[in-house]
Design a protein around this motif. Structure first.
Motif: not given
Length: 88
Positions: A56-63
């Motif tokens: 979730f952090e890499r795919a959604i939260a960071l962008p």
């Protein structure tokens, strides 16, 4: 000494409600109690949650956070300074 300590530690008065003894807590065909080995199921579930969090952090939260920072930078640069904050 270890036996007396063990007996003292596991007195049913400390751990169980009044009127209940350790003999009442034994399993039968109709009654099943949780066992310590049931806690082993929590380890794979915890690892699954960690993997989901990282994904979730890499795919959604960071962008999303990068887009939010870009929007904030745009609004800050286009904002007009107040009359009292001009430098001379």
């Amino acid at each position: 000494m270890a036996r007396s300590l063990n007996e003292w530690l596991w007195q049913h008065e400390f751990w169980l409600p009044p009127g209940i003894t350790w003999q009442d807590m034994q399993e039968s065909e109709d009654v099943h109690y949780p066992q310590p080995r049931d806690l082993l199921l929590s380890i794979p579930f915890a690892l699954i949650l960690v993997v989901i969090r990282c994904a979730f952090e890499r795919a959604i939260a960071l962008p999303l956070s990068r887009k939010q920072c870009e929007r904030e930078a745009e609004t800050k640069s286009s904002a007009q300074p107040r009359a009292g904050t001009l430098k001379r």
